[in-house]
Design a protein around this motif. Structure first.
Motif, PDB file in Angstrom:
ATOM      1  N   LYS A 236       0.921  -1.301   0.244  1.00  0.00           N
ATOM      2  CA  LYS A 236      -0.005  -0.064  -0.001  1.00  0.00           C
ATOM      3  C   LYS A 236       0.958   1.155  -0.040  1.00  0.00           C
ATOM      4  O   LYS A 236       1.830   1.499   0.518  1.00  0.00           O
ATOM      5  CB  LYS A 236      -0.825   0.029   1.257  1.00  0.00           C
ATOM      6  CG  LYS A 236      -2.091  -1.006   1.064  1.00  0.00           C
ATOM      7  CD  LYS A 236      -3.038  -0.559   0.177  1.00  0.00           C
ATOM      8  CE  LYS A 236      -4.327  -1.610   0.178  1.00  0.00           C
ATOM      9  NZ  LYS A 236      -5.410  -1.247  -0.740  1.00  0.00           N
ATOM     10  N   HIS A 242      -8.542   6.651  -2.858  1.00  0.00           N
ATOM     11  CA  HIS A 242      -9.642   6.051  -3.549  1.00  0.00           C
ATOM     12  C   HIS A 242      -9.525   4.655  -4.000  1.00  0.00           C
ATOM     13  O   HIS A 242     -10.462   3.878  -4.102  1.00  0.00           O
ATOM     14  CB  HIS A 242     -10.215   6.940  -4.401  1.00  0.00           C
ATOM     15  CG  HIS A 242     -10.792   8.249  -3.882  1.00  0.00           C
ATOM     16  ND1 HIS A 242     -11.989   8.363  -3.172  1.00  0.00           N
ATOM     17  CD2 HIS A 242     -10.248   9.783  -3.983  1.00  0.00           C
ATOM     18  CE1 HIS A 242     -12.092   9.821  -2.628  1.00  0.00           C
ATOM     19  NE2 HIS A 242     -11.036  10.412  -3.363  1.00  0.00           N
ATOM     20  N   HIS A 244      -8.204   2.099  -2.784  1.00  0.00           N
ATOM     21  CA  HIS A 244      -8.431   0.838  -2.167  1.00  0.00           C
ATOM     22  C   HIS A 244      -9.818   0.440  -2.059  1.00  0.00           C
ATOM     23  O   HIS A 244      -9.719  -0.898  -2.091  1.00  0.00           O
ATOM     24  CB  HIS A 244      -8.288   1.289  -0.581  1.00  0.00           C
ATOM     25  CG  HIS A 244      -8.542   0.331   0.454  1.00  0.00           C
ATOM     26  ND1 HIS A 244      -7.483  -0.696   0.589  1.00  0.00           N
ATOM     27  CD2 HIS A 244      -9.515   0.129   1.442  1.00  0.00           C
ATOM     28  CE1 HIS A 244      -8.021  -1.536   1.466  1.00  0.00           C
ATOM     29  NE2 HIS A 244      -8.850  -1.029   1.968  1.00  0.00           N
ATOM     30  N   ASN A 245     -10.918   0.820  -2.325  1.00  0.00           N
ATOM     31  CA  ASN A 245     -12.145   0.159  -2.838  1.00  0.00           C
ATOM     32  C   ASN A 245     -12.741   0.596  -4.035  1.00  0.00           C
ATOM     33  O   ASN A 245     -13.865   0.343  -4.137  1.00  0.00           O
ATOM     34  CB  ASN A 245     -13.018   0.800  -1.707  1.00  0.00           C
ATOM     35  CG  ASN A 245     -13.471   2.103  -1.668  1.00  0.00           C
ATOM     36  OD1 ASN A 245     -12.946   2.911  -2.323  1.00  0.00           O
ATOM     37  ND2 ASN A 245     -14.427   2.486  -1.042  1.00  0.00           N
ATOM     38  N   SER A 246     -11.823   0.662  -5.079  1.00  0.00           N
ATOM     39  CA  SER A 246     -12.358   1.126  -6.293  1.00  0.00           C
ATOM     40  C   SER A 246     -12.689  -0.203  -6.922  1.00  0.00           C
ATOM     41  O   SER A 246     -12.380  -1.243  -6.767  1.00  0.00           O
ATOM     42  CB  SER A 246     -11.141   1.627  -7.480  1.00  0.00           C
ATOM     43  OG  SER A 246     -11.479   1.653  -8.667  1.00  0.00           O
ATOM     44  N   PRO A 247     -13.884  -0.101  -7.660  1.00  0.00           N
ATOM     45  CA  PRO A 247     -14.703  -1.362  -8.162  1.00  0.00           C
ATOM     46  C   PRO A 247     -13.926  -1.427  -9.577  1.00  0.00           C
ATOM     47  O   PRO A 247     -14.308  -2.668 -10.342  1.00  0.00           O
ATOM     48  CB  PRO A 247     -16.181  -0.882  -8.466  1.00  0.00           C
ATOM     49  CG  PRO A 247     -16.074   0.485  -8.480  1.00  0.00           C
ATOM     50  CD  PRO A 247     -14.979   0.983  -7.761  1.00  0.00           C
ATOM     51  N   ARG A 253      -4.770  -3.724  -8.454  1.00  0.00           N
ATOM     52  CA  ARG A 253      -4.951  -2.883  -7.123  1.00  0.00           C
ATOM     53  C   ARG A 253      -3.917  -2.129  -6.974  1.00  0.00           C
ATOM     54  O   ARG A 253      -3.775  -0.958  -6.319  1.00  0.00           O
ATOM     55  CB  ARG A 253      -5.247  -3.899  -6.087  1.00  0.00           C
ATOM     56  CG  ARG A 253      -5.594  -3.179  -4.568  1.00  0.00           C
ATOM     57  CD  ARG A 253      -6.696  -2.384  -4.670  1.00  0.00           C
ATOM     58  NE  ARG A 253      -8.151  -3.350  -5.311  1.00  0.00           N
ATOM     59  CZ  ARG A 253      -9.332  -2.503  -5.860  1.00  0.00           C
ATOM     60  NH1 ARG A 253      -9.497  -1.244  -5.722  1.00  0.00           N
ATOM     61  NH2 ARG A 253     -10.309  -3.440  -6.191  1.00  0.00           N
ATOM     62  N   ASP A 257      -4.059   1.946  -6.235  1.00  0.00           N
ATOM     63  CA  ASP A 257      -3.640   2.478  -5.029  1.00  0.00           C
ATOM     64  C   ASP A 257      -2.727   3.421  -5.024  1.00  0.00           C
ATOM     65  O   ASP A 257      -2.608   4.404  -4.610  1.00  0.00           O
ATOM     66  CB  ASP A 257      -2.996   1.150  -3.887  1.00  0.00           C
ATOM     67  CG  ASP A 257      -4.286   0.659  -3.202  1.00  0.00           C
ATOM     68  OD1 ASP A 257      -5.188   1.090  -2.988  1.00  0.00           O
ATOM     69  OD2 ASP A 257      -3.992  -0.800  -3.001  1.00  0.00           O
TER      70      ASP A 257
END
Length: 395
Positions: A236, A242, A244-247, A253, A257
């Motif tokens: 990380k 944002h 971190h939980n982007s669809p 990822r 990140d």
């Protein structure tokens, strides 16, 4: 004193002999002009820039840098500097009491501080391998490091090119030997890109972070973090945002990140392709010729200074890149506490002789080394002027 025709490409102060490119680099005026234009474009319509253009521009910069580093763009992210890259890795990984984090006694102070802090929070132990000094050899360096590896070793933090001593370490051999023992390597490559040939694909280290503002001559604030694909899931950035939980499913990822950690000036990273092209065009042979020219210049400067000061070179030519260190005679006034760049001899060189070059207390005062840099804009007569100034001051 002769002035290099290449100096016209930089905005360095004309009254200063600048022999310290390794500290903060120096950005050519043509690259700074591109950065100014990018900033003006950004500020003319910030929404357009960040929402509609930023991602594509960043991908283009990443692809250009990946090509230069012989890396997969998917494994590369931009960070603000190599210290940020080191911290992102160390603060993402999980260690337990009894784990050992291996490094060397030549490790850069900022990175060593990050390692110590992470170890103190987890109960892990920092183990330091003492590299042979003076007169190191690549084989002796590998032997010294492997002698400190145990079944508890979890990570090896190492400079590609050491800051205090300017040693080009045998990185390929170290990474391979550590991986054979189940230990991943985190490389602080702050000085290496643009100073020595580098193939991240061949090296295959777990983690490699390097600066673009030093020997690649990009603007300050451009650096990268390269992570081997199977290790990216646990990483990380220092600022979780944002991504971190982007669809989104079209990007890893790792890239989601690191590509957006909050609003900042992205122009240093976006200027990397132009910096690469600018330096490549300065010599007919491109980057290989530039690195070879700087290497030869550093060796010649080291030879000159050693002969004038009556000292011996401390490492073989193969462990020198575009920087070199020269031992100084003991006995000059003891330097003040850190930062080491405020050494009294260094202050007198700049104030009395207009020469900018770092003097480093190594291994500890009163032992001291001068670290010179060689960039295209430097000339042999500048190193002669340095030798004459040192002779006068040390007398």
């Amino acid at each position: 004193m002769s002035v290099s025709p290449f100096r016209a490409h930089w905005s360095l102060a004309p009254d200063i002999v600048y022999l310290n490119h390794g500290a903060y680099g120096a950005c050519p005026t043509a690259v700074l002009q591109v950065q100014s234009e990018l900033r003006a474009h950004l500020e003319a319509s910030p929404m357009r820039f960040f929402v509609r253009e930023y991602e594509g521009r960043l991908d283009e910069a990443r692809t250009a840098l990946a090509s230069f580093l012989d890396a997969d763009p998917e494994d590369l992210s931009f960070v603000s500097n190599a210290t940020s890259g080191v911290n992102a890795v160390l603060r993402s990984l999980r260690f337990a009491p009894g784990d050992e984090l291996l490094t060397t006694d030549h490790e850069y102070n900022a990175s060593r501080n990050a390692l110590d802090w992470v170890a103190s929070r987890s109960g892990a132990q920092v183990v330091t391998a003492a590299l042979p000094w003076p007169s190191p050899t690549p084989a002796a360096v590998v032997e010294a490091v492997l002698a400190r590896v145990t079944p508890r070793t979890r990570l090896f933090l190492v400079d590609h090119i050491t800051s205090q001593t300017a040693l080009v370490l045998p990185l390929q051999e170290l990474v391979q030997a550590l991986r054979a023992r189940g230990v991943e390597t985190l490389v602080d490559g702050a000085h290496a890109p643009g100073q020595v040939p580098l193939s991240l694909r061949t090296l295959n280290a777990g983690y490699y972070t390097g600066n673009c503002h030093k020997w690649l001559c990009a603007p300050k604030g451009a650096a990268f973090l390269h992570v081997r694909k199977e290790l990216q899931e646990d990483l990380k950035p220092l600022s979780v945002s944002h991504g971190h939980n982007s669809p989104r499913q079209d990007r890893s990822r790792f890239r989601l990140d690191f590509d957006w950690t909050g609003t900042a000036d992205p122009t240093p990273a976006l200027c990397v392709p132009h910096a690469l092209r600018t330096l490549e065009r300065m010599l007919p042979g491109g980057w290989p010729a530039l690195m070879a020219d700087n290497h030869a210049k550093a060796l010649a400067a080291r030879k000159l200074l050693c002969e004038r000061l009556g000292v011996q070179p401390h490492c073989p030519d193969e462990m020198v890149g575009s920087m070199a260190t020269v031992a100084l005679p003991d006995g000059y006034p003891t330097p003040p506490p850190p930062p080491y760049y405020r050494d009294p001899l260094q202050d007198r060189l700049i104030t009395e002789h207009h020469i900018e070059v770092p003097i480093i207390a190594w291994p500890q005062a009163p032992q001291r080394h001068l670290r010179l840099s060689a960039q295209l804009y430097n000339t042999h007569t500048e190193y002669q002027r340095l030798a004459e100034a040192l002779e006068a001051l040390l007398r």
